[in-house]
Every structure is written in C-alpha cells, then in structure tokens.
Motif scaffolding. Structure first.
Motif, short mmCIF file in Angstrom:
data_model
loop_
_atom_site.label_atom_id
_atom_site.label_comp_id
_atom_site.label_asym_id
_atom_site.label_seq_id
_atom_site.Cartn_x
_atom_site.Cartn_y
_atom_site.Cartn_z
N HIS A 1 16.82 -3.27 5.12
CA HIS A 1 15.22 -2.76 4.61
C HIS A 1 15.09 -1.62 4.92
O HIS A 1 14.44 -0.83 4.11
CB HIS A 1 14.52 -3.48 5.40
CG HIS A 1 14.41 -5.14 5.45
ND1 HIS A 1 13.84 -6.29 6.39
CD2 HIS A 1 15.29 -6.07 4.67
CE1 HIS A 1 14.22 -7.28 6.15
NE2 HIS A 1 15.14 -7.45 4.92
N GLN B 1 6.22 -0.39 4.25
CA GLN B 1 7.38 -0.91 4.46
C GLN B 1 8.45 0.31 5.31
O GLN B 1 8.98 -0.40 6.42
CB GLN B 1 8.24 -1.21 3.10
CG GLN B 1 9.23 -1.97 3.41
CD GLN B 1 9.21 -3.45 4.00
OE1 GLN B 1 8.09 -3.97 3.79
NE2 GLN B 1 9.97 -4.13 4.82
N SER C 1 14.09 1.24 1.97
CA SER C 1 12.71 1.72 1.84
C SER C 1 12.76 3.33 2.22
O SER C 1 12.03 4.11 1.60
CB SER C 1 11.70 1.03 3.01
OG SER C 1 11.94 1.33 4.28
#
Lengths: 250, 97
Positions: free
Chosen positions: A134, A98, A138
């Motif tokens: 995101h 990710q 991550s």
C-alpha cells in the motif's frame, strides 16, 4: 474501559473506515487499473479489520463478534483516526489521504510485529506485507501526480493542505497509549514521528509538493470524543443492511 | 512537468505462473511508467494467485507481423505436415515425451 480493547478498536476501526472509504471508488475510479487496485486495498484493510476486531471482541468478553463491532456500534463508539473518515474528494485527496495513512500504518505495524502480545504480533506480521505494498503504491502515486501535470500538481497541493492537519493525530498519545507502551504491547505513538516526518518529506520533495508549515493537528477520532460529521454519513451507508434487517445473512 | 495527456501509455503484460516455465502474455493496461505498470499488473492480473513474476513492455516497443501478409507468411507451412514429429514410432522405453 479496557485499554487493550480500546487499542484494538483503534487499529481495527481505522482500517475498517478507510477500507469502506476506498471501496466507495469501486466502479467509478478514473481508470480501470485504479478501479481494480483500490478495491484490492479496501479488501486488504477489511481483512485486517476482521483480525483486529475479532481479537477486540474476545478481549472485551461481552459475547460480541467482529461483525457486531463493525455493524452495530454508533459513531461515538468508533475509535478510528479522523484522517480516514475524510470524504474521498477527488482522486488527489484519496491518494494523499492514503499516503498519509500508509506512511504511519506501515511503521506502526512493523513495530507491532514485536509486540509482547503474541496475537497482536501475529496480526501485524500478516498485515505488514499488505501495508508495504500500500505504501509503495500510494507514495509513488503521490510522486507521479505531484510531479505530473499542472492540474494534478495543483490538486495534490490543495489535497495536502487540506489533509495534513489530520496526519498528526496518530502521533499524540493518551492514557490508552501509555498503558500499551508500558506493557510493551505497542510503541509510544510519538516515537514514530521523526521517521514519519522524514519519509513524508522525502516523498513530497520528489513530488515537488510543499508541506504546510502549520503543525496544528485535529484530535478526537481515536479517543472517540469528536468525530467529524462525515463518519455518521459513512456509517448509515455501511451499516444500513444490519440496521434495517438485523441478523440478516446470506 | 510534462505536457497534459489524456491517457497513460499502454503496456503489454507478461506473467509467469507458479509452475510456468515461461512468461505468458496476459493482456495490456495503462500506467504512467514501467514501475507503475508492474504495480498495476500485480493488481489487475495476479489477484487470484496467478503469478510469481511480472514483465512489462511498452506496447509501442512491440513490432508485429502484418496481418495482410498472412498468405505469404503462414500458408507455405500448411502443406508441410511432415514438419510435425508425428511420423516416428517412439520406442516404449522412451516413455512420455
């Protein structure tokens, strides 16, 4: 094959396949908080897929819909990065995958917000907010696990050693990329590399992880010429309903 | 490196809604640190548009009243209904209060 169609499939297929991969954690993530956070990210990515593939279908002009492209194509027609079709492995591999994706995805979307294609610029502008979150999530998770316990550090280092050779594919351009760059639709992939390497190194040093020396990069995902065996297995699960019951709806 | 623990610390989560005047306690969750607690709270408690602001507090920092002291703490106020401002006639001109 139309270069813009190819490019849109590359964007949409990468978010689709990664979105599906992350959704595989739903119901069995290591903690409740991640069990909710991961499907949230999956839904973001699948929402972005709908926008990319809907536009791809329009550009293709063959009467297909986004759903047709997602559910009716077979392995050789997919244009996602090899990185995103890697199996989830343990949580360290999922988070490393990710992070390596987000660190490319975010600046890519930022660049696309100024695309000469207005529709692409609009899709990027919507997606970039999600990608910002995101990346934050991550990258901080990579730091927490890398600089965590002995076990989490060891798992993160082996995940990085395993997945790093898949990070380079996004930065190698081909004729599709050249055409997109020439018409100012998208940046030349190589131009994103220096910032990518810098941000990855920054996070990895905070995470006390060591970047593998080798620069070898697997290729064949975004061109569709050499997907790994993992993609076929993923598609059999993702597409089985439309394959078993074509045109089924609820 | 920290010593191995089996659970992340617990955090109490407070959310202020779109039109809310104050943060309200919505629940608790686990996270490795305060920033991660904010991110987890965003994922767990604001995914249906519930909030515009998040506070997180380590659960261990909360001092709670003693449940066994209920009698001494709360019963004395049972017999003092005059503390409710319901014994006054409000002039119509004041409008809704």
């Amino acid at each position: 094959m139309d270069a813009k169609f190819e490019f849109l499939c590359r964007m949409g297929d990468s978010t689709l396949i990664l979105g599906h991969r992350i959704s595989e954690w739903c119901g069995k993530a290591p903690v409740l908080e991640e069990d909710i956070a991961l499907p949230n990210i999956a839904l973001d990515l699948i929402g972005q897929t709908q926008m990319w593939l809907a536009y791809a279908a329009e550009v293709e002009g063959a009467g297909h819909t986004a759903d047709d492209l997602a559910m009716r194509r077979d392995v050789w027609d997919f244009r996602n990065l090899l990185l995103v079709e890697r199996p989830n492995g343990d949580f360290a591999q999922t988070m490393t995958r990710q992070f390596l994706f987000d660190a490319w995805h975010l600046p890519m979307l930022q660049a696309l917000t100024t695309s000469s294609d207005k529709r692409i610029a609009e899709i990027a502008a919507k997606a970039v907010k999600e990608a910002t979150y995101h990346y934050e999530k991550s990258s901080e998770m990579v730091v927490a696990l890398g600089d965590g316990t002995e076990e989490s550090h060891a798992r993160m280092q082996s995940a990085l050693d395993l997945l790093w050779p898949f990070a380079g594919e996004a930065f190698v351009s081909d004729t599709v990329d050249h055409e997109m760059a020439a018409t100012s639709v998208a940046p030349t992939p190589e131009t994103l590399w220096d910032d990518y390497e810098a941000s990855v190194k920054d996070i990895l040093s905070r995470a006390t992880l060591t970047l593998p020396k080798a620069r070898f990069a697997h290729k064949g995902g975004k061109s569709g010429t050499m997907h790994s065996e993992h993609l076929g297995h993923l598609l059999t699960q993702m597409q089985w309903l439309q394959r078993a019951y074509p045109d089924a709806r609820w | 490196m920290t010593k191995s623990r089996t659970e992340w610390p617990l955090w109490e989560i407070f959310i202020r809604g779109q039109h809310g005047m104050s943060h309200r306690h919505v629940g608790s969750l686990h996270a490795q640190d305060a920033d991660a607690a904010v991110r987890n709270a965003r994922d767990v408690y604001t995914r249906r548009n519930e909030g515009v602001s998040i506070w997180v507090v380590p659960s261990a920092s909360i001092t709670a009243s003693d449940p066994d002291a209920k009698g001494a703490l709360y019963e004395p106020s049972h017999s003092k209904v005059y503390r409710h401002p319901t014994f006054f006639d409000i002039p119509d001109d004041v409008g809704h209060m």
